[in-house]
Enzyme design. Structure first.
Site, mmCIF file in Angstrom:
data_model
loop_
_atom_site.group_PDB
_atom_site.id
_atom_site.type_symbol
_atom_site.label_atom_id
_atom_site.label_comp_id
_atom_site.label_asym_id
_atom_site.label_seq_id
_atom_site.Cartn_x
_atom_site.Cartn_y
_atom_site.Cartn_z
ATOM 1 N N SER A 73 0.794 -1.194 -0.228
ATOM 2 C CA SER A 73 -0.097 0.006 -0.043
ATOM 3 C C SER A 73 0.836 1.187 -0.150
ATOM 4 O O SER A 73 0.617 2.305 0.447
ATOM 5 C CB SER A 73 -1.174 -0.108 1.078
ATOM 6 O OG SER A 73 -1.956 -1.143 1.129
ATOM 7 N N ARG A 74 2.058 1.206 -0.437
ATOM 8 C CA ARG A 74 2.987 2.346 -0.568
ATOM 9 C C ARG A 74 3.420 2.958 0.815
ATOM 10 O O ARG A 74 3.984 3.911 0.873
ATOM 11 C CB ARG A 74 2.488 3.484 -1.488
ATOM 12 C CG ARG A 74 1.852 2.993 -2.789
ATOM 13 C CD ARG A 74 3.286 2.681 -3.693
ATOM 14 N NE ARG A 74 3.019 2.439 -4.976
ATOM 15 C CZ ARG A 74 2.707 1.226 -5.558
ATOM 16 N NH1 ARG A 74 2.740 0.130 -4.971
ATOM 17 N NH2 ARG A 74 2.568 1.221 -7.064
ATOM 18 N N LEU A 75 3.285 1.924 1.948
ATOM 19 C CA LEU A 75 3.628 2.412 3.142
ATOM 20 C C LEU A 75 5.121 1.928 3.256
ATOM 21 O O LEU A 75 5.290 1.248 4.316
ATOM 22 C CB LEU A 75 2.679 1.989 4.255
ATOM 23 C CG LEU A 75 1.392 2.515 4.113
ATOM 24 C CD1 LEU A 75 0.279 1.723 4.915
ATOM 25 C CD2 LEU A 75 1.208 4.144 4.026
#
Length: 241
Positions: free
Chosen positions: A213-215
């Site tokens: 999730s691009r975290l």
């Protein structure tokens, strides 16, 4: 993972729609070495031989992990970048070798500020470096030059790197250099005066580890400009993804 490309016509914008999900072992403060150079060597060892480096089971090897994007700029600040090969990480910085008359060398001589970027697709890791460049000594440059394959040593003499050249000029120069140094495969080829190494001494190093999730996990080392109370050379902080 899914990806697609859309193009509605020859004159239309080409759009790349991708949804790659990254999943790497979490990067935590407790796993970081106080020195970014030591931490980089740990990651590089894992990229070269994940089993020997104790990486998580199933971690793939990285193809050519020594490839790095070198960013330089003119005295006026006009940037340029290209991929070169890392040859060594010593206790001070990152080493590579090139022609001192090339564009990158001329820019480093005029403006020693430089950047490096490593991207290891197979392991979803990146390393970003910002620092200043210094030339290696002639002894250091010659020692590496003599370790190169003979063809590469002859090529360093034949190529006036980054200059405009005729279609068959390089082949003619190679023949001239071969005649000059002889055909003995064990014969010595001197290191040209305009060829040698650079060391990028980092002031900032960031380690990036891809997460869902691009975290992503991001940690930045900043060199302390004044002595820290605890004697630490580097200040380490997590960055927002």
């Amino acid at each position: 993972m899914s990806s697609s490309i859309t193009n509605t016509g020859a004159s239309a914008a080409l759009k790349i729609l991708s949804h790659n999900q990254y999943k790497t072992p979490r990067l935590l403060p407790t796993s970081l070495d106080p020195s970014p150079l030591v931490q980089f060597n740990k990651w590089l060892s894992g990229a070269l031989d994940p089993v020997a480096a104790g990486e998580e089971e199933g971690t793939p090897k990285v193809h050519e992990p020594e490839a790095m994007t070198l960013g330089t700029a003119t005295k006026e600040g006009v940037p340029s970048s290209r991929v070169v090969l890392l040859k060594e990480v010593d206790p001070t910085g990152f080493l590579f070798f090139t022609n001192y008359s090339s564009r990158k060398s001329l820019e480093l001589a005029a403006n020693p500020n430089a950047s490096l970027a490593f991207y290891w697709r197979e392991t979803s890791r990146q390393v970003r470096v910002v620092g200043r460049a210094e030339k290696l000594t002639r002894a250091e440059s010659d020692a590496y030059f003599q370790s190169r394959p003979r063809g590469s040593r002859l090529g360093a003499w034949a190529s006036e790197q980054s200059t405009v050249i005729g279609e068959h000029t390089l082949e003619e120069r190679v023949k001239e250099i071969e005649q000059r140094f002889g055909t003995d495969p064990d014969g010595k080829v001197d290191c040209p005066e305009n060829w040698g190494g650079w060391r990028i001494i980092p002031d900032e190093v960031e380690f990036w580890s891809g997460q869902p999730s691009r975290l992503h996990d991001r940690f930045r080392y900043l060199r302390n400009k004044t002595p820290a109370a605890d004697g630490a050379v580097w200040n380490i902080n997590r960055l927002s993804p």
